[in-house]
Design an enzyme around this catalytic site. Structure first.
Site, PDB file in Angstrom:
ATOM      1  N   ASP A 247       8.535  13.584   2.499  1.00  0.00           N
ATOM      2  CA  ASP A 247       7.610  13.933   1.042  1.00  0.00           C
ATOM      3  C   ASP A 247       8.113  15.087   0.414  1.00  0.00           C
ATOM      4  O   ASP A 247       8.847  15.841   0.917  1.00  0.00           O
ATOM      5  CB  ASP A 247       6.209  14.223   1.413  1.00  0.00           C
ATOM      6  CG  ASP A 247       5.531  12.767   1.710  1.00  0.00           C
ATOM      7  OD1 ASP A 247       6.006  11.881   1.338  1.00  0.00           O
ATOM      8  OD2 ASP A 247       4.349  12.592   2.175  1.00  0.00           O
ATOM      9  N   LYS A 269       6.034  12.454  -4.156  1.00  0.00           N
ATOM     10  CA  LYS A 269       5.469  12.179  -5.633  1.00  0.00           C
ATOM     11  C   LYS A 269       4.830  13.550  -6.077  1.00  0.00           C
ATOM     12  O   LYS A 269       4.548  14.508  -5.357  1.00  0.00           O
ATOM     13  CB  LYS A 269       4.087  11.388  -5.056  1.00  0.00           C
ATOM     14  CG  LYS A 269       4.475  10.046  -4.284  1.00  0.00           C
ATOM     15  CD  LYS A 269       3.037   9.251  -4.307  1.00  0.00           C
ATOM     16  CE  LYS A 269       3.143   7.753  -3.513  1.00  0.00           C
ATOM     17  NZ  LYS A 269       3.398   8.236  -2.219  1.00  0.00           N
ATOM     18  N   MET A 382      -5.189  19.866  -3.376  1.00  0.00           N
ATOM     19  CA  MET A 382      -4.684  18.838  -4.620  1.00  0.00           C
ATOM     20  C   MET A 382      -5.632  19.174  -5.822  1.00  0.00           C
ATOM     21  O   MET A 382      -6.184  18.197  -6.547  1.00  0.00           O
ATOM     22  CB  MET A 382      -4.329  17.672  -4.528  1.00  0.00           C
ATOM     23  CG  MET A 382      -2.970  17.281  -3.561  1.00  0.00           C
ATOM     24  SD  MET A 382      -2.885  15.600  -2.916  1.00  0.00           S
ATOM     25  CE  MET A 382      -4.084  15.483  -1.917  1.00  0.00           C
TER      26      MET A 382
END
Length: 473
Positions: A247, A269, A382
């Site tokens: 990631d 991502k 996040m």
């Protein structure tokens, strides 16, 4: 990397040593172990080297150095007290593209001698590039203590059987799996104990066992960013992987721990960018595992804390693929420790709640009444993109506007940046943060200034500074 570590084959190759004192003798002893042909130039010969000359283990060719003596020489050691001579030797060798080492003068070396742990044919060489010899000595002592003296015999037996194993197992992947299983079995202990017959018998037994090449998927948590927080089991798995899908939040330092010949595939991502979909990642994992490969899915933090590890594990199980999970230190736990903000404290918070700033699928939504209970610390993963939405809902459902908050960017790394403020300042504070970031909300944030211990170059790390800046906006 200031030096490329390589191993030279010096067997039956000519090496020139200029100087014949104690320092030269130490180098000559090492060179003789490698099978080199030693040629010496020196006017004065030490007693130790005289013995080697009498035994015809080395060759004396001249009292004075001349460039003609460099013909057919593979490498040169200059071990003299003559600075001008050493300079001349260095320049001449460089011009002729001959490897040269002027002892105790690093600037005049095209190669340096590492510290060596010898378990021939297994050789471990370490170096600090001349910067920290004492540290190097301590490291060598530690490595020496954990490598059995008979470890070399394990490699010798493996070498004797290598061609037979190559015939037995036709693909590289099959051979690697065989050796991995063998070296992780009692075979090694038999050799170390000197029970060679038992070791060979066990090897034959394993070789003749039916070996089905089955793939597997291993979910591995890489932790919050600091490579020192990677677990021992995670390190072991990264060294065994055939393929690693990693990631965006996995640090470059952690990627360095992956086995050199493993295939590494980036599947990260990021908001606002064109990304590989989760369905595509799952299909890739399953496809690789069905080819018999050991596939590691490497994720920042922990795979089961907002890492979608559950979805990937479920898909693998549905396909009948073997799976493992290696937990990692989730960002909330690691960053809490590295900022001196305890997520629970008897005087400040009776519990902690983890949520994500991303909205859940299937119509699920946050229970803001529970999240607004001031007796709980709230940690938001996040959360910067939804900062205004989060602060408004918390305040609307009862959290005080003055609730202390901390936004931590690149937590646990040397770039860690801590920004302290109030809940009603959140949407403005996030403008001063760096990503990836974590949001901590609650009274425990007040302990940051008192308990912080991890020194960083954070520019805004106290309430007064950030409040002053927010007031200017």
């Amino acid at each position: 990397m200031n030096y490329l570590p390589i191993f030279l084959d010096l067997k039956d190759k000519n090496v020139l040593v200029v100087g014949a004192g104690k320092v030269a003798f130490n180098k000559i002893k090492l060179l003789l172990r490698s099978g080199a042909i030693i040629n010496i130039i020196s006017k004065n010969i030490s007693s130790e080297i005289k013995i080697l000359l009498d035994q015809k283990k080395v060759h004396w060719i001249s009292e004075k150095f001349h460039f003609s003596y460099l013909n057919k020489i593979f490498l040169v050691i200059a071990a003299t007290n003559d600075i001008q001579l050493n300079q001349k030797i260095f320049e001449t060798c460089n011009n002729l593209c001959i490897l040269v080492n002027v002892v105790d003068d690093q600037e005049k070396c095209s190669f340096i001698f590492p510290s060596i742990i010898d378990r021939s044919p297994v050789i471990v060489a370490i170096s600090s590039g001349g910067t920290a010899p004492v540290l190097l000595r301590l490291l060598r002592e530690k490595i020496e203590s954990i490598l059995p003296m008979r470890l070399g015999n394990v490699a010798k037996i493996a070498g004797n059987w290598r061609s037979i194993i190559k015939q037995k197992f036709t693909t590289l992947l099959e051979r690697r799996r065989f050796w991995e299983k063998l070296f992780n079995s009692i075979f090694v202990q038999y050799v170390i104990n000197g029970e060679i017959k038992k070791a060979v018998k066990f090897l034959k037994k394993m070789m003749n066992k039916p070996h089905l090449l089955t793939g597997e998927i291993i979910l591995v948590g890489a932790g919050p960013g600091n490579s020192g927080l990677l677990t021992l089991r995670a390190l072991q798995v990264l060294q065994e992987a055939d393929v690693v899908l990693y990631d965006r939040l996995v640090s470059s330092e952690i990627l360095e721990f992956i086995r050199r010949d493993a295939q590494c595939i980036y599947v990260g991502k990021s908001a606002g960018a064109k990304n590989i979909s989760q369905d595509e990642i799952i299909k890739l994992l399953i496809s690789l595992a069905k080819k018999g490969k050991k596939v590691v899915r490497l994720k920042g933090g922990d795979p089961f804390i907002f890492g979608r590890g559950g979805e990937e594990l479920e898909a693998a199980k549905n396909e009948g693929i073997d799976v493992q999970v290696v937990p990692g230190i989730t960002s909330a736990i690691g960053i809490s420790a590295y900022t001196g903000i305890p997520l629970t404290h008897r005087e400040y918070a009776q519990g902690v709640i983890f949520i994500t700033g991303h909205k859940c699928q299937n119509g699920m939504s946050n229970n803001w009444s529970i999240l607004s209970d001031s007796s709980y610390t709230l940690v938001v993963y996040m959360g910067t993109l939804q900062a205004s939405y989060i602060s408004q809902n918390l305040i609307l459902h009862g959290r005080s506007k003055s609730t202390p908050i901390a936004v931590v960017g690149k937590g646990t790394t040397i770039q860690q940046k801590v920004v302290i403020g109030r809940l009603d300042e959140l949407d403005k504070i996030v403008k001063f943060t760096i990503n990836p970031s974590l949001l901590i909300i609650g009274k425990v944030v007040l302990l940051h200034k008192k308990l912080e211990w991890f020194n960083t170059s954070s520019e805004f790390n106290n309430t007064k500074n950030i409040s002053s800046i927010v007031n200017l906006i």
